[in-house]
Design a protein around this motif. Structure first.
Motif, PDB file in Angstrom:
ATOM      1  N   LEU A  58       0.831  -1.207   0.000  1.00 52.38           N
ATOM      2  CA  LEU A  58       0.000   0.000   0.000  1.00 52.38           C
ATOM      3  C   LEU A  58       0.863   1.254   0.000  1.00 52.38           C
ATOM      4  O   LEU A  58       0.409   2.335  -0.371  1.00 52.38           O
ATOM      5  CB  LEU A  58      -0.917  -0.030   1.227  1.00 52.38           C
ATOM      6  N   ASP A  59       2.120   1.087   0.405  1.00 52.24           N
ATOM      7  CA  ASP A  59       3.093   2.179   0.427  1.00 52.24           C
ATOM      8  C   ASP A  59       2.693   3.263   1.425  1.00 52.24           C
ATOM      9  O   ASP A  59       2.470   4.426   1.069  1.00 52.24           O
ATOM     10  CB  ASP A  59       3.272   2.790  -0.971  1.00 52.24           C
ATOM     11  N   VAL A  60       2.603   2.851   2.691  1.00 53.79           N
ATOM     12  CA  VAL A  60       2.255   3.792   3.757  1.00 53.79           C
ATOM     13  C   VAL A  60       3.275   3.682   4.879  1.00 53.79           C
ATOM     14  O   VAL A  60       4.005   2.696   4.993  1.00 53.79           O
ATOM     15  CB  VAL A  60       0.848   3.502   4.316  1.00 53.79           C
ATOM     16  N   ASP A  61       3.306   4.718   5.706  1.00 48.59           N
ATOM     17  CA  ASP A  61       4.176   4.724   6.876  1.00 48.59           C
ATOM     18  C   ASP A  61       3.537   3.832   7.941  1.00 48.59           C
ATOM     19  O   ASP A  61       2.342   3.965   8.230  1.00 48.59           O
ATOM     20  CB  ASP A  61       4.324   6.158   7.397  1.00 48.59           C
ATOM     21  N   TRP A  62       4.322   2.943   8.535  1.00 48.41           N
ATOM     22  CA  TRP A  62       3.773   2.001   9.515  1.00 48.41           C
ATOM     23  C   TRP A  62       3.119   2.712  10.699  1.00 48.41           C
ATOM     24  O   TRP A  62       2.130   2.227  11.260  1.00 48.41           O
ATOM     25  CB  TRP A  62       4.870   1.059  10.002  1.00 48.41           C
ATOM     26  N   LEU A 113      -6.121   3.877  -5.830  1.00 45.09           N
ATOM     27  CA  LEU A 113      -5.902   5.253  -5.378  1.00 45.09           C
ATOM     28  C   LEU A 113      -5.132   6.052  -6.430  1.00 45.09           C
ATOM     29  O   LEU A 113      -5.414   7.232  -6.666  1.00 45.09           O
ATOM     30  CB  LEU A 113      -5.150   5.238  -4.050  1.00 45.09           C
ATOM     31  N   ILE A 114      -4.161   5.403  -7.076  1.00 47.67           N
ATOM     32  CA  ILE A 114      -3.433   6.051  -8.171  1.00 47.67           C
ATOM     33  C   ILE A 114      -4.393   6.387  -9.302  1.00 47.67           C
ATOM     34  O   ILE A 114      -4.371   7.505  -9.856  1.00 47.67           O
ATOM     35  CB  ILE A 114      -2.293   5.154  -8.672  1.00 47.67           C
ATOM     36  N   ASN A 115      -5.250   5.431  -9.646  1.00 43.79           N
ATOM     37  CA  ASN A 115      -6.213   5.657 -10.730  1.00 43.79           C
ATOM     38  C   ASN A 115      -7.161   6.792 -10.404  1.00 43.79           C
ATOM     39  O   ASN A 115      -7.539   7.585 -11.282  1.00 43.79           O
ATOM     40  CB  ASN A 115      -6.997   4.380 -11.009  1.00 43.79           C
ATOM     41  N   ALA A 116      -7.572   6.875  -9.130  1.00 40.14           N
ATOM     42  CA  ALA A 116      -8.476   7.949  -8.719  1.00 40.14           C
ATOM     43  C   ALA A 116      -7.798   9.308  -8.847  1.00 40.14           C
ATOM     44  O   ALA A 116      -8.401  10.283  -9.327  1.00 40.14           O
ATOM     45  CB  ALA A 116      -8.927   7.717  -7.282  1.00 40.14           C
ATOM     46  N   ALA A 117      -6.533   9.382  -8.438  1.00 38.14           N
ATOM     47  CA  ALA A 117      -5.796  10.647  -8.539  1.00 38.14           C
ATOM     48  C   ALA A 117      -5.579  11.030  -9.998  1.00 38.14           C
ATOM     49  O   ALA A 117      -5.779  12.191 -10.393  1.00 38.14           O
ATOM     50  CB  ALA A 117      -4.457  10.525  -7.823  1.00 38.14           C
ATOM     51  N   ALA A 118      -5.187  10.068 -10.823  1.00 41.08           N
ATOM     52  CA  ALA A 118      -4.933  10.339 -12.241  1.00 41.08           C
ATOM     53  C   ALA A 118      -6.191  10.843 -12.938  1.00 41.08           C
ATOM     54  O   ALA A 118      -6.131  11.753 -13.780  1.00 41.08           O
ATOM     55  CB  ALA A 118      -4.416   9.071 -12.916  1.00 41.08           C
ATOM     56  N   MET A 119      -7.344  10.273 -12.593  1.00 40.02           N
ATOM     57  CA  MET A 119      -8.595  10.716 -13.192  1.00 40.02           C
ATOM     58  C   MET A 119      -8.885  12.170 -12.825  1.00 40.02           C
ATOM     59  O   MET A 119      -9.284  12.984 -13.661  1.00 40.02           O
ATOM     60  CB  MET A 119      -9.738   9.811 -12.720  1.00 40.02           C
ATOM     61  N   GLY A 120      -8.687  12.523 -11.562  1.00 38.22           N
ATOM     62  CA  GLY A 120      -8.951  13.895 -11.120  1.00 38.22           C
ATOM     63  C   GLY A 120      -7.991  14.904 -11.717  1.00 38.22           C
ATOM     64  O   GLY A 120      -8.365  16.063 -11.949  1.00 38.22           O
ATOM     65  N   TRP A 121      -6.769  14.464 -11.985  1.00 39.87           N
ATOM     66  CA  TRP A 121      -5.767  15.377 -12.537  1.00 39.87           C
ATOM     67  C   TRP A 121      -5.725  15.332 -14.064  1.00 39.87           C
ATOM     68  O   TRP A 121      -4.961  16.070 -14.686  1.00 39.87           O
ATOM     69  CB  TRP A 121      -4.381  15.031 -11.994  1.00 39.87           C
ATOM     70  N   HIS A 161       2.982   8.015  -9.003  1.00 41.89           N
ATOM     71  CA  HIS A 161       3.530   7.025  -8.079  1.00 41.89           C
ATOM     72  C   HIS A 161       3.081   7.370  -6.665  1.00 41.89           C
ATOM     73  O   HIS A 161       2.441   8.411  -6.444  1.00 41.89           O
ATOM     74  CB  HIS A 161       5.059   6.974  -8.168  1.00 41.89           C
ATOM     75  N   THR A 162       3.399   6.508  -5.713  1.00 41.86           N
ATOM     76  CA  THR A 162       2.984   6.740  -4.333  1.00 41.86           C
ATOM     77  C   THR A 162       4.184   6.903  -3.418  1.00 41.86           C
ATOM     78  O   THR A 162       5.261   6.347  -3.663  1.00 41.86           O
ATOM     79  CB  THR A 162       2.126   5.571  -3.821  1.00 41.86           C
ATOM     80  N   GLU A 163       3.965   7.678  -2.347  1.00 43.81           N
ATOM     81  CA  GLU A 163       4.983   7.901  -1.323  1.00 43.81           C
ATOM     82  C   GLU A 163       4.303   8.074   0.027  1.00 43.81           C
ATOM     83  O   GLU A 163       3.512   9.007   0.194  1.00 43.81           O
ATOM     84  CB  GLU A 163       5.810   9.160  -1.610  1.00 43.81           C
ATOM     85  N   ASN A 164       4.553   7.194   0.944  1.00 41.76           N
ATOM     86  CA  ASN A 164       4.083   7.344   2.318  1.00 41.76           C
ATOM     87  C   ASN A 164       2.635   7.819   2.442  1.00 41.76           C
ATOM     88  O   ASN A 164       2.328   8.818   3.090  1.00 41.76           O
ATOM     89  CB  ASN A 164       4.989   8.306   3.089  1.00 41.76           C
ATOM     90  N   GLY A 165       1.737   7.131   1.783  1.00 42.35           N
ATOM     91  CA  GLY A 165       0.320   7.423   1.951  1.00 42.35           C
ATOM     92  C   GLY A 165      -0.209   8.548   1.104  1.00 42.35           C
ATOM     93  O   GLY A 165      -1.263   9.122   1.414  1.00 42.35           O
ATOM     94  N   MET A 166       0.484   8.863   0.020  1.00 40.60           N
ATOM     95  CA  MET A 166      -0.047   9.870  -0.902  1.00 40.60           C
ATOM     96  C   MET A 166       0.349   9.517  -2.333  1.00 40.60           C
ATOM     97  O   MET A 166       1.334   8.823  -2.570  1.00 40.60           O
ATOM     98  CB  MET A 166       0.427  11.281  -0.543  1.00 40.60           C
ATOM     99  N   VAL A 167      -0.471  10.000  -3.278  1.00 38.49           N
ATOM    100  CA  VAL A 167      -0.185   9.817  -4.699  1.00 38.49           C
ATOM    101  C   VAL A 167       0.481  11.085  -5.211  1.00 38.49           C
ATOM    102  O   VAL A 167       0.054  12.200  -4.893  1.00 38.49           O
ATOM    103  CB  VAL A 167      -1.472   9.519  -5.490  1.00 38.49           C
TER     104      VAL A 167
END
Length: 710
Positions: free
Chosen positions: A83-87, A131-139, A147-153
């Protein structure tokens, strides 16, 4: 190693949107679409569940029972990694039994992480891609450019960023990706690191609640009186005094047991002492000395059952052997002795039931309770608590059945059945008592040409046909039988392996000694045979096995002169798909007594998910293995257990725990079992060190009876 592309079947994807507070829930059932190959007798875990709220909170459910093996931390790590999030942003919750969302919720056979490796990672990877797909659609950009980094696209070119919580509502409306990319091992940020157990803080501060702590309005506590000896039946009962005891509310007879119900554990335990019960013997009640004699007599005769494995012709090989080596071994009954005794809460109503407590097999238990009560399974709820130890004892459902039965008989009231320590130790299930007979043949070139194992166990067979050195010996036969008995037996940590590891590894050392070969070199020689000229089925990888053996010899400086009066013993065992080699170091003191100083351990368990959890599993298994080989024994006198509490059942003490040094073989293989594999080699490594120091071959447990130890 490149990232893996995994295809998903949309029909097996469960998504629930518009949860409380917004967000979405992701769950998978991979049973039909992408489950790993199932092997007979192994426990398969196939599902996962993750929730992301609009406020950014990420909750990962742990569907498997937490029995102290660290699965409540390890499985969520797999999801969080992909999921690429901070533990620190993860919240973990224990799921109850839910066969619609999860499959095979079991703790046993060291299988939870081993069989969840891909499925849990797919959960995280799929959520991340949505989540990546959702961000790409909005942008209005391509998802491939994000790409993702610590809980964000992140969209690097434009500099746009969005936290997961801002994207979940749109993500919940999107189609499920048909393919997801899993990270390569080199890209891992969480897997392989040291991560503290998610319950540590609550446990050490006393805030964590176990099944034994369960309290509900209107609940009564109950204790169960069982036959004092295995093989006895209840003949008469006088509960007059018990019913008058303070706090006692009911006394019930069911099956071959008596339940005393009251307002507190103290009151019901005191009330139980006032029950006058008469028991009669149902047949001949055997003592430990009887079992020992009878098991050995079985081994004097030809095996009655079909051989577990038969390669070549052992009789022919023995007839032409240059030398024959023989050894007998005996294993005592062992109690599971979990720190938290058996307990379970039950509230049985007219057409439903609520069950709550520590159980390793919730689904199988629910099926049994449904049969017992005549209530449909879908009307029975089972919630799992973290367990204060299991070691296989909580694979059984007898204590849950007792709670459900008592609740129903008491008038459908909530009850918490709690066993006393004495009840837990004398009325439960034991590791079977075993007797083993080994025979090996070598030729004129000192090559092992035949191996015969014949064993018998009380209530259970006692051998595996594929255990090493199977596949490395031209003539190889394994025979095992069961001795019927009223004593209840059950899997005990590393079932079968827990003692056969000792007997096989001790016998291998004995053969090496008789033919004048170094024990490590002898094992490597056999593994070369299994690799280059295998005989029949070889269920282990000779190269991986040899690697742990060589590494253990290296880190322990095997064969080198040690400072002081130090002697070493070697053992290696393959179980639950994991390779473990251990070296024990003993010091001979001035009075000639021996003291265990250190254990070196090398394990190949594939990819290590949680380094701190993996280390503690091996350390705990080694201490458990040493402790039970050295001190533990449960004996019977005419069917009645002689040891009923820790003052008579010897356990290892803190001052007796040796230094343990753990190493892992680094590779990119999928994770294998780790809750049990550290235990089997510990006892034989110690026993082989004793032989090196004293020339005495230990053949029975507990070792402390030998008089050799300080």
């Amino acid at each position: 190693m490149e990232g893996l592309v995994k295809k998903l079947n949309r029909r097996n994807f469960i998504r629930v949107s518009a949860i409380a507070g917004g967000g979405f829930v992701l769950g998978f059932n991979f049973l039909s679409s992408c489950s790993p190959e199932q092997r007979p007798g192994q426990l398969i875990d196939l599902n996962a569940f993750v929730k992301i709220d609009t406020n950014g909170e990420i909750t990962i459910m742990n569907p498997n029972p937490e029995v102290g093996q660290g699965v409540k931390t390890a499985l969520p790590i797999l999801v969080a990694e992909e999921l690429d999030v901070d533990w620190k942003d993860i919240r973990v919750e224990q799921a109850g039994l839910d066969t619609n969302k999860y499959t095979r919720q079991v703790a046993g056979g060291s299988g939870s992480v081993r069989e969840s490796w891909e499925s849990f990672r797919k959960v995280g990877a799929t959520a991340r891609q949505m989540l990546i797909n959702a961000a790409a659609m909005g942008w209005a950009v391509s998802a491939d450019t994000c790409h993702t980094e610590n809980g964000m696209v992140v969209h690097k070119k434009s500099g746009k960023k969005a936290k997961y919580g801002e994207l979940v509502e749109r993500a919940a409306t999107l189609d499920v990706p048909q393919e997801v990319n899993l990270k390569s091992n080199a890209a891992f940020k969480l897997i392989g690191k040291r991560i503290a157990n998610v319950d540590n803080q609550a446990i050490v501060t006393g805030q964590f609640k176990y099944g034994i702590d369960t309290k509900r309005e209107g609940m009564l506590y109950a204790t169960i009186i069982r036959p004092p000896a295995f093989g006895q039946l209840l003949e008469s009962l006088d509960d007059t005094a018990a019913r008058k005891s303070p706090g006692v509310k009911q006394v019930l007879k069911f099956e071959n047991k008596i339940a005393v119900l009251g307002q507190s554990t103290w009151e019901v335990l005191q009330g139980a002492k006032m029950v006058k019960a008469e028991w009669k013997d149902d047949g001949i009640l055997e003592s430990t000395t009887d079992y020992s004699k009878n098991l050995k007599s079985v081994l004097l005769n030809e095996p009655k059952e079909e051989s577990r494995r038969k390669d070549g012709n052992v009789l022919e090989a023995f007839s032409s052997a240059a030398k024959v080596v023989e050894l007998d071994f005996e294993a005592p009954f062992l109690a599971h002795n979990t720190m938290e005794p058996m307990n379970f809460f039950a509230h049985v109503k007219k057409d439903s039931a609520e069950l709550y407590g520590p159980i390793q097999t919730p689904e199988r238990t629910r099926t049994r309770i449904a049969e017992l009560l005549g209530i449909p399974e879908e009307k029975i709820a089972i919630m799992m608590t973290r367990m204060g130890g299991g070691f296989g004892r909580r694979l059984m459902s007898d204590f849950v059945e007792e709670a459900a039965t008592v609740s129903k008989l008491a008038g459908n009231i909530p009850v918490n059945v709690i066993w006393s320590r004495e009840s837990d130790m004398s009325g439960g299930f034991y590791r079977p008592m075993y007797s083993y007979k080994y025979k090996a043949a070598v030729d004129n070139d000192n090559k092992l040409i035949a191996w015969h194992h014949h064993s018998v166990g009380v209530g259970s067979s006692a051998a595996s046909g594929d255990s090493f050195p199977a596949g490395a010996v031209a003539n190889f036969q394994v025979d095992t039988e069961e001795y019927k008995s009223p004593v209840s037996t059950a899997p005990w940590r590393a079932p079968t392996h827990n003692f056969i590891g000792f007997s096989e590894q001790s016998f291998i050392d004995e053969i090496a000694h008789k033919i004048g070969k170094d024990p490590v070199a002898f094992r490597l020689e056999m593994l070369e045979q299994a690799k280059n000229n295998p005989i029949g089925k070889v269920n282990y990888n000779p190269d991986r096995f040899a690697t742990v053996i060589k590494k253990a010899a290296e880190v322990a400086e095997w064969g080198k002169k040690k400072a002081g009066n130090v002697f070493q013993g070697f053992a290696a065992h393959f179980s639950f798909e994991t390779y473990v080699a251990e070296v024990a170091e003993l010091e001979k003191q001035a009075d000639g007594k021996l003291k265990l100083k250190k254990i070196y351990c090398v394990a190949d368990c594939g990819t290590v998910v949680n380094l701190s959890g993996a280390e503690t599993q091996l350390e705990g298994g080694i201490i458990d293995g040493i402790g039970h080989a050295m001190y533990a024994e449960l004996t019977l006198t005419k069917g009645k257990p002689d040891q009923t509490n820790f003052n008579t059942y010897r356990m290892i003490r803190m001052r007796e725990v040796p230094e343990v040094e753990v190493h892992f073989i680094q590779n990119n293989e999928k994770p294998t079992g780790l809750g049990e594999p550290g235990l089997p080699p510990a006892g034989p490594a110690l026993a082989n060190a004793v032989f090196a120091a004293s020339g005495v071959r230990l053949k029975t447990q507990p070792f402390i009876k030998s008089g050799l130890f300080a």
